[in-house]
Design a protein around this motif. Structure first.
Motif: not given
Length: 181
Positions: A51-52, A54-55, A57, A60, A167
């Motif tokens: 997820l990091s 993909q984002a 960032s 999280d 999601s």
């Protein structure tokens, strides 16, 4: 839906049966194995990593690490005073990696609710239907043991299921909107 999001959701979905196993083993034996906690940690870190990426960032993941460290520091003295089991402390410290830092509030509310139900059932076993189950819970009450891994796992399962649902709804609704344009 991107491939990274799909892989992240798959890792989260794989954590659900493992959390159910942790809950059952903790309920029946009052033990949470290090193997299960490490597997959950790997699944959580893998999901957060995807997820990091993909984002773009790491917010999280950083928030999850801070929450995990805080939970471990706060719960460790309770373990030293024999108020909480070591497996419960480790499971609580790993949970922020499983659910992500942005869902800690949802997890906390669910944990509060499930822990309240467990305490009520342990303190009032007459609310339960089966005699054998009632005797088992009375035995737990006499020993002063509450299988805290059960509400932790139940809250984590519900939080992960909610994340997967949201999601998928966002992914399908954005896909539908793009097709209509």
């Amino acid at each position: 839906m991107s491939l990274l999001l799909a892989a992240s959701l798959l890792l989260k979905a794989l954590a659900i049966p493992l959390l159910a196993r942790v809950a059952w083993v903790d309920f029946s034996t009052q033990k949470i194995t290090n193997r299960d906690v490490l597997l959950l940690l790997c699944l959580g870190l893998g999901s957060l990593q995807l997820l990091s990426v993909q984002a773009g960032s790491w917010w999280d993941m950083g928030l999850s690490a801070i929450a995990a460290l805080t939970l471990f520091i706060v719960l460790f003295p309770l373990w030293a005073m024999r108020k909480v089991g070591a497996g419960d402390v480790k499971l609580m410290a790993v949970t922020p990696f499983l659910i992500g830092g942005s869902n800690l509030a949802v997890f906390s509310l669910l944990l509060l609710g499930f822990a309240g139900v467990i305490v009520i059932l342990v303190r009032n076993p007459f609310l339960l239907p089966a005699g054998l189950f009632r005797q088992y819970v009375q035995h737990l009450d006499r020993k002063g043991v509450v299988p805290f891994g059960v509400p932790i796992s139940a809250a984590a399962i519900c939080t992960i299921a909610f994340q997967i649902y949201v999601s998928l709804m966002v992914a399908t609704s954005s896909g539908i909107l793009q097709q209509l344009n």
